[in-house]
Design a protein around this motif. Structure first.
Motif, PDB file in Angstrom:
ATOM      1  N   CYS A   6       0.850  -1.183   0.000  1.00  7.04           N
ATOM      2  CA  CYS A   6       0.000   0.000   0.000  1.00  7.04           C
ATOM      3  C   CYS A   6       0.892   1.241   0.000  1.00  7.04           C
ATOM      4  CB  CYS A   6      -0.903   0.005   1.235  1.00  7.04           C
ATOM      5  SG  CYS A   6      -1.950   1.478   1.368  1.00  7.04           S
ATOM      6  N   CYS A  39      -7.383  -1.884   1.775  1.00  5.31           N
ATOM      7  CA  CYS A  39      -6.255  -2.119   2.670  1.00  5.31           C
ATOM      8  C   CYS A  39      -6.806  -2.303   4.083  1.00  5.31           C
ATOM      9  CB  CYS A  39      -5.301  -0.932   2.633  1.00  5.31           C
ATOM     10  SG  CYS A  39      -3.942  -1.051   3.819  1.00  5.31           S
ATOM     11  N   PHE A  49      -2.054   0.255  -4.458  1.00  7.49           N
ATOM     12  CA  PHE A  49      -1.028  -0.751  -4.185  1.00  7.49           C
ATOM     13  C   PHE A  49      -0.080  -0.872  -5.365  1.00  7.49           C
ATOM     14  CE2 PHE A  49      -3.886  -1.713  -0.849  1.00  7.49           C
ATOM     15  CZ  PHE A  49      -3.240  -2.540   0.057  1.00  7.49           C
TER      16      PHE A  49
END
Length: 52
Positions: A6, A39, A49
């Motif tokens: 992330c 996430c 991501f």
């Protein structure tokens, strides 16, 4: 299978582990995650991501 990070919080999605809290089984590729998966740490969309 590749892991993805992330870009907002640094969380690493590891396909070997999956995301059991959200019903994602181990060995689920990032590409196979539902489009609405977020996430688990910060709630960022899959588009935030990057492959690591």
């Amino acid at each position: 299978m590749d892991s993805y990070r992330c870009t907002l919080c640094g969380y690493i999605y590891n396909p070997a582990i999956g995301d059991s809290a959200r019903g994602v089984e181990p060995n689920t590729a990032f590409e196979d995650l539902p489009a609405n998966w977020r996430c688990p740490r910060c709630g960022a969309a899959k588009s935030r991501f990057v492959k690591v």
